[in-house]
Design a protein around this motif. Sequence first.
Motif, PDB file in Angstrom:
ATOM      1  N   SER B 119       9.088  28.116 -70.690  1.00 31.11           N
ATOM      2  CA  SER B 119       8.755  28.426 -72.080  1.00 31.11           C
ATOM      3  C   SER B 119       8.408  27.146 -72.837  1.00 31.11           C
ATOM      4  O   SER B 119       7.459  27.105 -73.625  1.00 31.11           O
ATOM      5  N   ASP B 123       4.875  26.044 -74.516  1.00 33.79           N
ATOM      6  CA  ASP B 123       4.659  25.579 -75.890  1.00 33.79           C
ATOM      7  C   ASP B 123       3.863  24.275 -75.905  1.00 33.79           C
ATOM      8  O   ASP B 123       2.946  24.103 -76.716  1.00 33.79           O
ATOM      9  N   GLN B 126       0.266  24.970 -74.998  1.00 33.55           N
ATOM     10  CA  GLN B 126      -0.439  25.605 -76.117  1.00 33.55           C
ATOM     11  C   GLN B 126      -0.837  24.558 -77.155  1.00 33.55           C
ATOM     12  O   GLN B 126      -1.937  24.569 -77.685  1.00 33.55           O
ATOM     13  N   GLN B 127       0.114  23.649 -77.421  1.00 34.72           N
ATOM     14  CA  GLN B 127      -0.155  22.593 -78.397  1.00 34.72           C
ATOM     15  C   GLN B 127      -1.269  21.669 -77.907  1.00 34.72           C
ATOM     16  O   GLN B 127      -2.151  21.270 -78.679  1.00 34.72           O
TER      17      GLN B 127
END
Lengths: 187, 192
Positions: B119, B123, B126-127
Amino acid sequence: MTIKQQELLSAFVDGELNEQELDELLALMKSDDSAKQDYMRYQFSSDLLHGYVTEHKQIDLTDRIQQALSSDEPGVNVQPTENTQTAKVFALPDWFWKQTAGLAAAASIGALAVVGLMSQPQTVMPTTNMAQSEPMQQQTQVADSNRWTVGESEVEDRLNDYLVDHNEYAGASGLFSYARVVSYGEE
Amino acid sequence: MNVDQELVRRVQAGDKKAFDLLIMKYQQRIIHVITGFVHDPVEAMDVAQEAFIKAYRALPGFRGDSAFYTWLYRIAINTSKNYLTAASRRPPVSDVDAMDATIYYDAPELKEFETPESSLMSDDLQQAIHDAIQELPEDTATAIKLREFEGLSYEEIAQAMDCPIGTVRSRIFRAREAIDKQVKAVMGGEEL
Protein backbone atom coordinates in the motif's frame (compact mmCIF):
# COMPACT_ATOMS: atom_id res chain seq x y z
CA MET A 1 16.60 0.86 -30.90
CA THR A 2 15.65 3.98 -32.77
CA ILE A 3 13.16 6.52 -31.46
CA LYS A 4 10.77 5.50 -34.22
CA GLN A 5 10.93 1.89 -33.09
CA GLN A 6 10.33 2.90 -29.48
CA GLU A 7 7.34 4.95 -30.59
CA LEU A 8 6.08 1.86 -32.36
CA LEU A 9 6.30 -0.09 -29.12
CA SER A 10 4.50 2.65 -27.22
CA ALA A 11 1.76 2.76 -29.86
CA PHE A 12 1.26 -0.99 -29.48
CA VAL A 13 0.42 -0.41 -25.81
CA ASP A 14 -2.52 1.64 -27.09
CA GLY A 15 -3.42 -0.77 -29.89
CA GLU A 16 -2.68 1.96 -32.43
CA LEU A 17 -0.85 0.05 -35.13
CA ASN A 18 -1.76 -0.74 -38.71
CA GLU A 19 -1.01 -4.11 -40.27
CA GLN A 20 2.34 -3.08 -41.68
CA GLU A 21 3.44 -1.65 -38.34
CA LEU A 22 2.37 -4.84 -36.61
CA ASP A 23 4.59 -6.77 -39.00
CA GLU A 24 7.46 -4.42 -38.14
CA LEU A 25 6.80 -4.87 -34.45
CA LEU A 26 6.79 -8.65 -34.63
CA ALA A 27 10.00 -8.61 -36.66
CA LEU A 28 11.56 -6.24 -34.13
CA MET A 29 10.55 -8.46 -31.22
CA LYS A 30 12.12 -11.44 -32.91
CA SER A 31 15.36 -9.70 -33.78
CA ASP A 32 16.02 -7.38 -30.83
CA ASP A 33 15.81 -8.49 -27.20
CA SER A 34 15.79 -4.91 -25.94
CA ALA A 35 12.54 -4.32 -27.81
CA LYS A 36 10.73 -6.62 -25.42
CA GLN A 37 12.21 -4.83 -22.39
CA ASP A 38 11.23 -1.43 -23.74
CA TYR A 39 7.73 -2.57 -24.55
CA MET A 40 7.35 -4.05 -21.06
CA ARG A 41 8.38 -0.69 -19.56
CA TYR A 42 5.74 1.19 -21.53
CA GLN A 43 3.06 -1.38 -20.81
CA PHE A 44 3.98 -1.27 -17.12
CA SER A 45 3.62 2.51 -17.06
CA SER A 46 0.20 2.21 -18.63
CA ASP A 47 -0.85 -0.59 -16.27
CA LEU A 48 0.30 1.52 -13.33
CA LEU A 49 -1.82 4.44 -14.48
CA HIS A 50 -4.83 2.16 -14.73
CA GLY A 51 -4.18 0.53 -11.34
CA TYR A 52 -3.64 -2.94 -12.77
CA VAL A 53 -0.33 -3.48 -11.04
CA THR A 54 -0.73 -5.67 -7.99
CA GLU A 55 2.78 -6.57 -6.96
CA HIS A 56 4.48 -3.30 -7.91
CA LYS A 57 7.04 -5.09 -9.97
CA GLN A 58 7.30 -6.06 -13.57
CA ILE A 59 6.02 -9.55 -14.19
CA ASP A 60 6.82 -11.56 -17.28
CA LEU A 61 5.02 -14.83 -17.82
CA THR A 62 5.93 -15.24 -21.49
CA ASP A 63 8.91 -17.55 -21.02
CA ARG A 64 7.24 -19.90 -18.56
CA ILE A 65 4.08 -20.06 -20.65
CA GLN A 66 5.98 -20.81 -23.85
CA GLN A 67 8.04 -23.37 -21.98
CA ALA A 68 4.88 -25.03 -20.68
CA LEU A 69 3.36 -25.01 -24.14
CA SER A 70 6.50 -26.44 -25.70
CA SER A 71 6.64 -29.31 -23.25
CA ASP A 72 2.94 -29.96 -23.68
CA GLU A 73 1.55 -32.78 -25.77
CA PRO A 74 1.67 -31.95 -29.49
CA GLY A 75 -2.08 -32.39 -29.87
CA VAL A 76 -2.86 -29.22 -27.89
CA ASN A 77 -0.79 -26.91 -30.01
CA VAL A 78 -2.54 -24.49 -32.28
CA GLN A 79 -2.71 -25.89 -35.78
CA PRO A 80 -0.95 -23.67 -38.31
CA THR A 81 -3.59 -23.40 -41.02
CA GLU A 82 -6.84 -25.22 -40.41
CA ASN A 83 -8.95 -26.06 -37.41
CA THR A 84 -8.37 -29.73 -37.78
CA GLN A 85 -7.80 -31.62 -34.58
CA THR A 86 -6.71 -35.20 -34.66
CA ALA A 87 -7.79 -37.35 -31.78
CA LYS A 88 -5.29 -39.75 -30.34
CA VAL A 89 -6.59 -43.22 -29.59
CA PHE A 90 -5.29 -45.02 -26.56
CA ALA A 91 -6.03 -48.56 -25.53
CA LEU A 92 -8.20 -48.31 -22.46
CA PRO A 93 -9.84 -51.07 -20.41
CA ASP A 94 -13.45 -52.11 -21.08
CA TRP A 95 -14.72 -50.87 -17.70
CA PHE A 96 -13.52 -47.40 -18.58
CA TRP A 97 -15.53 -47.35 -21.80
CA LYS A 98 -18.63 -48.65 -20.01
CA GLN A 99 -18.40 -45.90 -17.42
CA THR A 100 -17.65 -43.13 -19.90
CA ALA A 101 -20.40 -44.32 -22.23
CA GLY A 102 -22.84 -44.07 -19.35
CA LEU A 103 -21.61 -40.61 -18.40
CA ALA A 104 -21.61 -39.46 -22.01
CA ALA A 105 -25.20 -40.65 -22.47
CA ALA A 106 -26.26 -38.80 -19.32
CA ALA A 107 -24.47 -35.65 -20.46
CA SER A 108 -26.07 -35.88 -23.91
CA ILE A 109 -29.55 -36.19 -22.39
CA GLY A 110 -28.81 -33.21 -20.16
CA ALA A 111 -27.58 -31.17 -23.11
CA LEU A 112 -30.66 -32.08 -25.17
CA ALA A 113 -32.88 -31.07 -22.27
CA VAL A 114 -31.15 -27.68 -22.07
CA VAL A 115 -31.38 -27.11 -25.82
CA GLY A 116 -34.99 -28.31 -25.82
CA LEU A 117 -35.91 -25.89 -23.06
CA MET A 118 -34.29 -23.02 -24.93
CA SER A 119 -36.30 -23.76 -28.06
CA GLN A 120 -39.68 -24.05 -26.31
CA PRO A 121 -42.35 -21.79 -27.87
CA GLN A 122 -43.02 -18.75 -25.73
CA THR A 123 -46.72 -18.06 -25.47
CA VAL A 124 -47.84 -14.58 -24.57
CA MET A 125 -51.25 -14.58 -22.94
CA PRO A 126 -53.49 -11.81 -24.21
CA THR A 127 -54.40 -9.10 -21.77
CA THR A 128 -58.00 -8.19 -21.07
CA ASN A 129 -57.87 -5.18 -23.38
CA MET A 130 -56.41 -7.19 -26.17
CA ALA A 131 -59.05 -9.85 -25.64
CA GLN A 132 -61.76 -7.22 -25.97
CA SER A 133 -60.41 -5.81 -29.18
CA GLU A 134 -59.69 -9.22 -30.69
CA PRO A 135 -61.94 -11.61 -28.87
CA MET A 136 -61.39 -14.71 -30.97
CA GLN A 137 -57.67 -14.37 -31.53
CA GLN A 138 -55.03 -15.88 -29.34
CA GLN A 139 -51.75 -14.09 -29.80
CA THR A 140 -49.03 -16.62 -29.84
CA GLN A 141 -45.46 -15.80 -30.45
CA VAL A 142 -43.29 -18.67 -31.41
CA ALA A 143 -39.57 -18.29 -31.44
CA ASP A 144 -38.40 -18.26 -35.02
CA SER A 145 -35.24 -20.09 -34.30
CA ASN A 146 -34.57 -23.66 -35.05
CA ARG A 147 -32.75 -25.35 -32.17
CA TRP A 148 -29.65 -25.87 -34.29
CA THR A 149 -29.68 -22.42 -35.82
CA VAL A 150 -27.08 -20.32 -34.09
CA GLY A 151 -27.54 -17.19 -36.14
CA GLU A 152 -29.66 -15.71 -33.39
CA SER A 153 -27.40 -13.90 -30.97
CA GLU A 154 -29.25 -14.85 -27.78
CA VAL A 155 -29.25 -18.57 -28.58
CA GLU A 156 -25.68 -18.35 -29.74
CA ASP A 157 -24.64 -16.60 -26.53
CA ARG A 158 -26.33 -19.22 -24.40
CA LEU A 159 -24.85 -22.08 -26.39
CA ASN A 160 -21.51 -20.36 -26.21
CA ASP A 161 -21.81 -19.96 -22.42
CA TYR A 162 -22.78 -23.57 -22.09
CA LEU A 163 -19.87 -24.78 -24.19
CA VAL A 164 -17.34 -22.50 -22.51
CA ASP A 165 -18.45 -23.73 -19.09
CA HIS A 166 -18.47 -27.30 -20.29
CA ASN A 167 -14.99 -26.97 -21.73
CA GLU A 168 -13.71 -25.24 -18.61
CA TYR A 169 -15.02 -27.79 -16.14
CA ALA A 170 -14.90 -31.02 -18.15
CA GLY A 171 -11.56 -30.20 -19.74
CA ALA A 172 -10.01 -29.27 -16.41
CA SER A 173 -10.65 -32.67 -14.88
CA GLY A 174 -7.99 -34.33 -16.97
CA LEU A 175 -10.11 -37.45 -17.33
CA PHE A 176 -12.12 -36.48 -20.38
CA SER A 177 -9.75 -34.43 -22.43
CA TYR A 178 -11.84 -35.19 -25.55
CA ALA A 179 -14.49 -32.87 -24.10
CA ARG A 180 -12.32 -29.89 -25.03
CA VAL A 181 -13.11 -30.29 -28.69
CA VAL A 182 -16.87 -29.87 -28.20
CA SER A 183 -18.09 -27.18 -30.53
CA TYR A 184 -20.92 -26.22 -32.78
CA GLY A 185 -21.27 -24.63 -36.18
CA GLU A 186 -19.19 -25.39 -39.20
CA GLU A 187 -15.77 -24.66 -37.83
CA MET B 1 -7.36 -2.25 -37.51
CA ASN B 2 -8.09 -4.11 -34.30
CA VAL B 3 -4.62 -5.14 -33.18
CA ASP B 4 -5.82 -7.86 -30.80
CA GLN B 5 -7.96 -9.43 -33.49
CA GLU B 6 -5.08 -9.40 -35.91
CA LEU B 7 -2.76 -10.97 -33.34
CA VAL B 8 -5.34 -13.69 -32.66
CA ARG B 9 -5.57 -14.36 -36.38
CA ARG B 10 -1.80 -14.72 -36.54
CA VAL B 11 -1.68 -17.07 -33.55
CA GLN B 12 -4.37 -19.17 -35.20
CA ALA B 13 -2.13 -19.26 -38.26
CA GLY B 14 0.70 -20.65 -36.12
CA ASP B 15 2.69 -17.55 -35.07
CA LYS B 16 3.68 -18.16 -31.45
CA LYS B 17 5.40 -14.80 -31.17
CA ALA B 18 2.05 -13.15 -31.72
CA PHE B 19 0.76 -14.95 -28.63
CA ASP B 20 3.76 -13.60 -26.68
CA LEU B 21 2.56 -10.10 -27.49
CA LEU B 22 -0.91 -10.88 -26.17
CA ILE B 23 0.61 -12.27 -22.97
CA MET B 24 2.83 -9.21 -22.49
CA LYS B 25 -0.06 -6.89 -23.11
CA TYR B 26 -2.52 -8.49 -20.71
CA GLN B 27 -0.51 -10.33 -18.06
CA GLN B 28 -0.62 -7.56 -15.44
CA ARG B 29 -4.34 -7.05 -15.93
CA ILE B 30 -5.06 -10.77 -15.73
CA ILE B 31 -2.95 -11.18 -12.60
CA HIS B 32 -4.78 -8.20 -11.12
CA VAL B 33 -8.13 -9.89 -11.83
CA ILE B 34 -6.97 -13.23 -10.44
CA THR B 35 -5.59 -11.60 -7.28
CA GLY B 36 -9.19 -10.72 -6.48
CA PHE B 37 -9.77 -14.43 -6.01
CA VAL B 38 -6.36 -15.90 -5.23
CA HIS B 39 -4.53 -13.48 -3.01
CA ASP B 40 -1.22 -15.25 -2.75
CA PRO B 41 0.94 -13.56 -5.43
CA VAL B 42 2.84 -16.71 -6.37
CA GLU B 43 -0.34 -18.75 -6.69
CA ALA B 44 -1.95 -15.93 -8.66
CA MET B 45 0.89 -16.10 -11.17
CA ASP B 46 0.45 -19.86 -11.48
CA VAL B 47 -3.27 -19.42 -12.09
CA ALA B 48 -2.54 -16.69 -14.64
CA GLN B 49 -0.15 -18.99 -16.43
CA GLU B 50 -2.79 -21.70 -16.53
CA ALA B 51 -5.37 -19.22 -17.83
CA PHE B 52 -3.10 -18.15 -20.69
CA ILE B 53 -2.36 -21.76 -21.56
CA LYS B 54 -6.08 -22.54 -21.62
CA ALA B 55 -6.64 -19.52 -23.81
CA TYR B 56 -3.94 -20.65 -26.21
CA ARG B 57 -5.47 -24.11 -26.47
CA ALA B 58 -8.92 -22.66 -27.03
CA LEU B 59 -7.80 -20.06 -29.57
CA PRO B 60 -8.54 -22.23 -32.63
CA GLY B 61 -12.20 -22.03 -31.64
CA PHE B 62 -12.20 -18.31 -30.86
CA ARG B 63 -14.29 -16.62 -33.53
CA GLY B 64 -13.98 -13.05 -32.34
CA ASP B 65 -17.63 -12.67 -31.31
CA SER B 66 -16.37 -10.78 -28.27
CA ALA B 67 -13.20 -8.79 -27.71
CA PHE B 68 -10.17 -10.94 -27.03
CA TYR B 69 -9.67 -9.47 -23.57
CA THR B 70 -13.31 -10.13 -22.60
CA TRP B 71 -12.85 -13.73 -23.61
CA LEU B 72 -9.52 -14.01 -21.81
CA TYR B 73 -11.01 -12.37 -18.71
CA ARG B 74 -13.72 -15.03 -18.56
CA ILE B 75 -11.15 -17.78 -18.85
CA ALA B 76 -9.15 -16.18 -16.01
CA ILE B 77 -12.24 -15.98 -13.79
CA ASN B 78 -13.17 -19.61 -14.48
CA THR B 79 -9.61 -20.76 -13.90
CA SER B 80 -9.51 -18.90 -10.58
CA LYS B 81 -12.78 -20.46 -9.48
CA ASN B 82 -11.59 -23.91 -10.48
CA TYR B 83 -8.40 -23.29 -8.55
CA LEU B 84 -10.29 -22.25 -5.42
CA THR B 85 -12.62 -25.21 -5.73
CA ALA B 86 -9.66 -27.58 -6.03
CA ALA B 87 -7.86 -25.82 -3.17
CA SER B 88 -10.88 -26.20 -0.91
CA ARG B 89 -10.63 -29.98 -1.35
CA ARG B 90 -7.05 -30.00 -0.11
CA PRO B 91 -6.03 -29.56 3.51
CA PRO B 92 -4.61 -26.09 4.14
CA VAL B 93 -0.84 -26.07 3.84
CA SER B 94 -0.12 -22.66 5.32
CA ASP B 95 -2.01 -19.90 7.05
CA VAL B 96 -4.68 -19.90 4.36
CA ASP B 97 -8.13 -20.33 5.82
CA ALA B 98 -9.87 -23.15 4.00
CA MET B 99 -13.12 -21.21 4.31
CA ASP B 100 -11.63 -18.49 2.12
CA ALA B 101 -12.27 -20.62 -0.91
CA THR B 102 -16.00 -20.73 -0.24
CA ILE B 103 -16.17 -17.09 0.69
CA TYR B 104 -14.35 -15.84 -2.35
CA TYR B 105 -16.00 -18.30 -4.65
CA ASP B 106 -19.36 -16.79 -3.76
CA ALA B 107 -18.14 -13.23 -3.44
CA PRO B 108 -20.40 -10.93 -5.46
CA GLU B 109 -17.57 -8.57 -6.29
CA LEU B 110 -13.83 -8.85 -6.50
CA LYS B 111 -11.79 -7.75 -3.54
CA GLU B 112 -8.48 -6.00 -3.25
CA PHE B 113 -5.80 -7.41 -1.02
CA GLU B 114 -2.91 -5.17 -0.10
CA THR B 115 -0.26 -5.47 2.53
CA PRO B 116 0.84 -2.30 4.37
CA GLU B 117 4.13 -2.40 2.44
CA SER B 118 2.48 -2.70 -0.94
CA SER B 119 0.00 0.00 0.00
CA LEU B 120 2.87 2.33 0.89
CA MET B 121 4.64 1.52 -2.35
CA SER B 122 1.41 2.11 -4.19
CA ASP B 123 1.10 5.58 -2.65
CA ASP B 124 4.70 6.39 -3.58
CA LEU B 125 4.16 5.19 -7.13
CA GLN B 126 0.98 7.19 -7.50
CA GLN B 127 2.84 10.27 -6.31
CA ALA B 128 5.73 9.56 -8.66
CA ILE B 129 3.38 9.22 -11.62
CA HIS B 130 1.57 12.38 -10.63
CA ASP B 131 4.87 14.26 -10.32
CA ALA B 132 6.08 12.93 -13.66
CA ILE B 133 2.96 14.12 -15.45
CA GLN B 134 3.11 17.51 -13.70
CA GLU B 135 6.64 18.04 -14.92
CA LEU B 136 5.83 17.25 -18.54
CA PRO B 137 5.38 19.98 -21.14
CA GLU B 138 1.73 20.88 -21.34
CA ASP B 139 1.08 19.28 -24.75
CA THR B 140 2.75 16.03 -23.71
CA ALA B 141 0.83 15.91 -20.41
CA THR B 142 -2.45 16.57 -22.20
CA ALA B 143 -1.80 13.80 -24.73
CA ILE B 144 -1.04 11.15 -22.10
CA LYS B 145 -3.99 12.22 -19.94
CA LEU B 146 -6.40 12.06 -22.87
CA ARG B 147 -5.08 8.65 -23.77
CA GLU B 148 -4.78 6.99 -20.35
CA PHE B 149 -7.47 8.70 -18.33
CA GLU B 150 -10.04 9.58 -20.97
CA GLY B 151 -9.41 6.56 -23.22
CA LEU B 152 -9.33 8.59 -26.43
CA SER B 153 -7.85 7.11 -29.59
CA TYR B 154 -4.86 8.76 -31.26
CA GLU B 155 -7.14 10.11 -33.95
CA GLU B 156 -9.47 11.68 -31.38
CA ILE B 157 -6.53 13.16 -29.50
CA ALA B 158 -5.14 14.56 -32.75
CA GLN B 159 -8.48 16.22 -33.44
CA ALA B 160 -8.78 17.54 -29.90
CA MET B 161 -5.25 18.94 -29.92
CA ASP B 162 -5.30 19.97 -33.55
CA CYS B 163 -2.09 18.18 -34.47
CA PRO B 164 -1.05 15.21 -36.64
CA ILE B 165 -1.46 11.65 -35.33
CA GLY B 166 2.31 11.19 -35.54
CA THR B 167 2.77 14.02 -33.08
CA VAL B 168 0.31 12.41 -30.68
CA ARG B 169 2.19 9.14 -30.90
CA SER B 170 5.46 10.92 -30.21
CA ARG B 171 4.08 12.87 -27.22
CA ILE B 172 2.61 9.77 -25.63
CA PHE B 173 5.89 7.94 -26.06
CA ARG B 174 7.81 10.79 -24.39
CA ALA B 175 5.34 10.88 -21.53
CA ARG B 176 5.77 7.15 -20.95
CA GLU B 177 9.54 7.52 -20.90
CA ALA B 178 9.26 10.28 -18.27
CA ILE B 179 6.83 8.26 -16.14
CA ASP B 180 9.09 5.24 -16.40
CA LYS B 181 12.05 7.23 -15.09
CA GLN B 182 10.11 8.39 -12.03
CA VAL B 183 8.75 4.89 -11.39
CA LYS B 184 12.25 3.43 -11.61
CA ALA B 185 13.47 5.93 -9.05
CA VAL B 186 10.73 4.96 -6.60
CA MET B 187 11.30 1.28 -7.16
CA GLY B 188 14.97 1.65 -6.31
CA GLY B 189 16.28 1.54 -9.85
CA GLU B 190 15.03 -1.98 -10.36
CA GLU B 191 15.25 -3.08 -13.93
CA LEU B 192 11.71 -3.29 -15.25
